[in-house]
Design an enzyme around this catalytic site. Structure first.
Site, PDB file in Angstrom:
ATOM      1  N   HIS A  17       0.844  -1.206   0.000  1.00 47.11           N
ATOM      2  CA  HIS A  17       0.000   0.000   0.000  1.00 47.11           C
ATOM      3  C   HIS A  17       0.878   1.255   0.000  1.00 47.11           C
ATOM      4  O   HIS A  17       0.613   2.207  -0.747  1.00 47.11           O
ATOM      5  CB  HIS A  17      -0.874   0.051   1.254  1.00 47.11           C
ATOM      6  CG  HIS A  17      -1.883  -1.051   1.401  1.00 47.11           C
ATOM      7  ND1 HIS A  17      -2.020  -1.780   2.548  1.00 47.11           N
ATOM      8  CD2 HIS A  17      -2.822  -1.535   0.547  1.00 47.11           C
ATOM      9  CE1 HIS A  17      -2.996  -2.664   2.412  1.00 47.11           C
ATOM     10  NE2 HIS A  17      -3.501  -2.546   1.192  1.00 47.11           N
ATOM     11  N   LYS A  41     -15.274  -8.188   5.459  1.00 47.81           N
ATOM     12  CA  LYS A  41     -14.604  -9.137   6.363  1.00 47.81           C
ATOM     13  C   LYS A  41     -14.501  -8.460   7.732  1.00 47.81           C
ATOM     14  O   LYS A  41     -14.354  -7.254   7.810  1.00 47.81           O
ATOM     15  CB  LYS A  41     -13.180  -9.423   5.852  1.00 47.81           C
ATOM     16  CG  LYS A  41     -13.147 -10.156   4.529  1.00 47.81           C
ATOM     17  CD  LYS A  41     -11.740 -10.169   3.933  1.00 47.81           C
ATOM     18  CE  LYS A  41     -11.605  -9.202   2.794  1.00 47.81           C
ATOM     19  NZ  LYS A  41     -10.276  -9.073   2.240  1.00 47.81           N
ATOM     20  N   ARG A  90      -2.099  -6.226  -8.007  1.00 48.13           N
ATOM     21  CA  ARG A  90      -1.014  -7.138  -7.656  1.00 48.13           C
ATOM     22  C   ARG A  90      -0.810  -8.190  -8.733  1.00 48.13           C
ATOM     23  O   ARG A  90       0.256  -8.397  -9.232  1.00 48.13           O
ATOM     24  CB  ARG A  90      -1.335  -7.855  -6.352  1.00 48.13           C
ATOM     25  CG  ARG A  90      -0.906  -7.109  -5.151  1.00 48.13           C
ATOM     26  CD  ARG A  90      -1.556  -7.650  -3.938  1.00 48.13           C
ATOM     27  NE  ARG A  90      -2.982  -7.404  -3.991  1.00 48.13           N
ATOM     28  CZ  ARG A  90      -3.782  -7.463  -2.958  1.00 48.13           C
ATOM     29  NH1 ARG A  90      -3.311  -7.812  -1.789  1.00 48.13           N
ATOM     30  NH2 ARG A  90      -5.053  -7.202  -3.078  1.00 48.13           N
ATOM     31  N   SER A 128      -2.854  -7.761   3.208  1.00 50.52           N
ATOM     32  CA  SER A 128      -3.046  -7.566   4.651  1.00 50.52           C
ATOM     33  C   SER A 128      -3.389  -8.895   5.312  1.00 50.52           C
ATOM     34  O   SER A 128      -2.939  -9.175   6.421  1.00 50.52           O
ATOM     35  CB  SER A 128      -4.159  -6.558   4.901  1.00 50.52           C
ATOM     36  OG  SER A 128      -3.796  -5.303   4.388  1.00 50.52           O
TER      37      SER A 128
HETATM   38  P1  ADP Z   1      -5.882  -6.278   0.930  1.00 48.08           P
HETATM   39  O1  ADP Z   1      -6.723  -6.444   2.168  1.00 48.08           O
HETATM   40  O2  ADP Z   1      -6.202  -7.290  -0.143  1.00 48.08           O
HETATM   41  O3  ADP Z   1      -4.419  -6.207   1.192  1.00 48.08           O
HETATM   42  P2  ADP Z   1      -6.994  -3.545   0.569  1.00 48.08           P
HETATM   43  O4  ADP Z   1      -8.459  -3.568   0.447  1.00 48.08           O
HETATM   44  O5  ADP Z   1      -6.451  -2.957   1.839  1.00 48.08           O
HETATM   45  O6  ADP Z   1      -6.316  -4.945   0.265  1.00 48.08           O
HETATM   46  O7  ADP Z   1      -6.352  -2.823  -0.680  1.00 48.08           O
HETATM   47  C1  ADP Z   1      -6.559  -1.522  -1.058  1.00 48.08           C
HETATM   48  C2  ADP Z   1      -5.940  -1.294  -2.414  1.00 48.08           C
HETATM   49  O8  ADP Z   1      -4.552  -1.569  -2.371  1.00 48.08           O
HETATM   50  C3  ADP Z   1      -6.492  -2.145  -3.547  1.00 48.08           C
HETATM   51  O9  ADP Z   1      -6.515  -1.350  -4.714  1.00 48.08           O
HETATM   52  C4  ADP Z   1      -5.465  -3.260  -3.666  1.00 48.08           C
HETATM   53  O10 ADP Z   1      -5.445  -3.818  -4.968  1.00 48.08           O
HETATM   54  C5  ADP Z   1      -4.203  -2.500  -3.379  1.00 48.08           C
HETATM   55  N1  ADP Z   1      -3.127  -3.335  -2.867  1.00 48.08           N
HETATM   56  C6  ADP Z   1      -3.159  -4.157  -1.803  1.00 48.08           C
HETATM   57  N2  ADP Z   1      -1.975  -4.768  -1.620  1.00 48.08           N
HETATM   58  C7  ADP Z   1      -1.157  -4.316  -2.608  1.00 48.08           C
HETATM   59  C8  ADP Z   1       0.195  -4.595  -2.988  1.00 48.08           C
HETATM   60  N3  ADP Z   1       0.927  -5.474  -2.325  1.00 48.08           N
HETATM   61  N4  ADP Z   1       0.686  -3.955  -4.078  1.00 48.08           N
HETATM   62  C9  ADP Z   1      -0.080  -3.079  -4.757  1.00 48.08           C
HETATM   63  N5  ADP Z   1      -1.353  -2.798  -4.472  1.00 48.08           N
HETATM   64  C10 ADP Z   1      -1.899  -3.387  -3.403  1.00 48.08           C
END
Ligand code: ADP
Length: 161
Positions: A17, A41, A90, A128
């Site tokens: 992020h 979730k 990703r 996450s």
């Molecule tokens: P997650 O719970 O799957 O990690 P979030 O809902 O917090 O994801 O993700 C918010 C945004 O950040 C989404 O657009 C997601 O595709 C992006 N994102 C999450 N992890 C990464 C990563 N490792 N690299 C790039 N973008 C990411």
């Protein structure tokens, strides 16, 4: 002023992020990291805690703000006078859902663009939920989340055991 909104659950924020936040901060006058309150979730951290963890990781990024939103993302985008939704990608597995969401958001307001930023290679496997799983089993998460929030993650996981 070009304002981009980066929405997500950020439960907790990861270096994946942070990479998207840092790169998008160079492209916009202002980036708002928007923590989703109605996240389906059951989150580990409350929305306030998730915001605080992001805030603490933002040193040196004066044009990035942290906020939270509830309900329709497009309503939030309008309330902030933002023009762009920022998303991270990703892997191909993210694509189908994000493609659907982007088309739905375009239907809701065609003046608001969704842009996708490709993850950096080293964070492409990072999510996450993976962080929570590895940390709850006592694994090392150094280098995968901002260093100063690592103790908060272990501490929080202990409280739910
Ligand atoms: P997650 O719970 O799957 O990690 P979030 O809902 O917090 O994801 O993700 C918010 C945004 O950040 C989404 O657009 C997601 O595709 C992006 N994102 C999450 N992890 C990464 C990563 N490792 N690299 C790039 N973008 C990411």
């Amino acid at each position: 002023m070009k304002i981009g909104v980066y929405p997500g659950s950020f439960d907790p924020v990861t270096e994946g992020h942070m990479d998207i936040i840092k790169r998008s901060a160079k492209m916009f006058d202002k980036v708002i990291v928007a923590v989703a309150r109605n996240y389906s979730k059951k989150p580990l951290f409350t929305a306030e805690e998730r915001m605080e963890l992001i805030q603490r990781s933002l040193q040196g990024l004066p044009n990035v703000e942290v906020d939270s939103f509830e309900g329709l993302l497009m309503d939030y985008i309008h309330s902030k006078d933002a023009q762009v939704i920022i998303k991270g990608l990703r892997a191909i597995s993210d694509f189908e859902y994000e493609f659907q969401m982007a088309l739905m958001n375009r239907k809701l307001d065609s003046k608001v663009e969704t842009i996708f930023m490709m993850t950096s290679y080293k964070y492409s496997f990072l999510s996450s939920s993976m962080i929570k799983e590895v940390a709850s089993l006592g694994g090392c998460i150094a280098g995968l989340v901002p260093e100063n929030i690592i103790p908060d993650i272990y501490r929080k996981l202990k409280t739910i055991r």
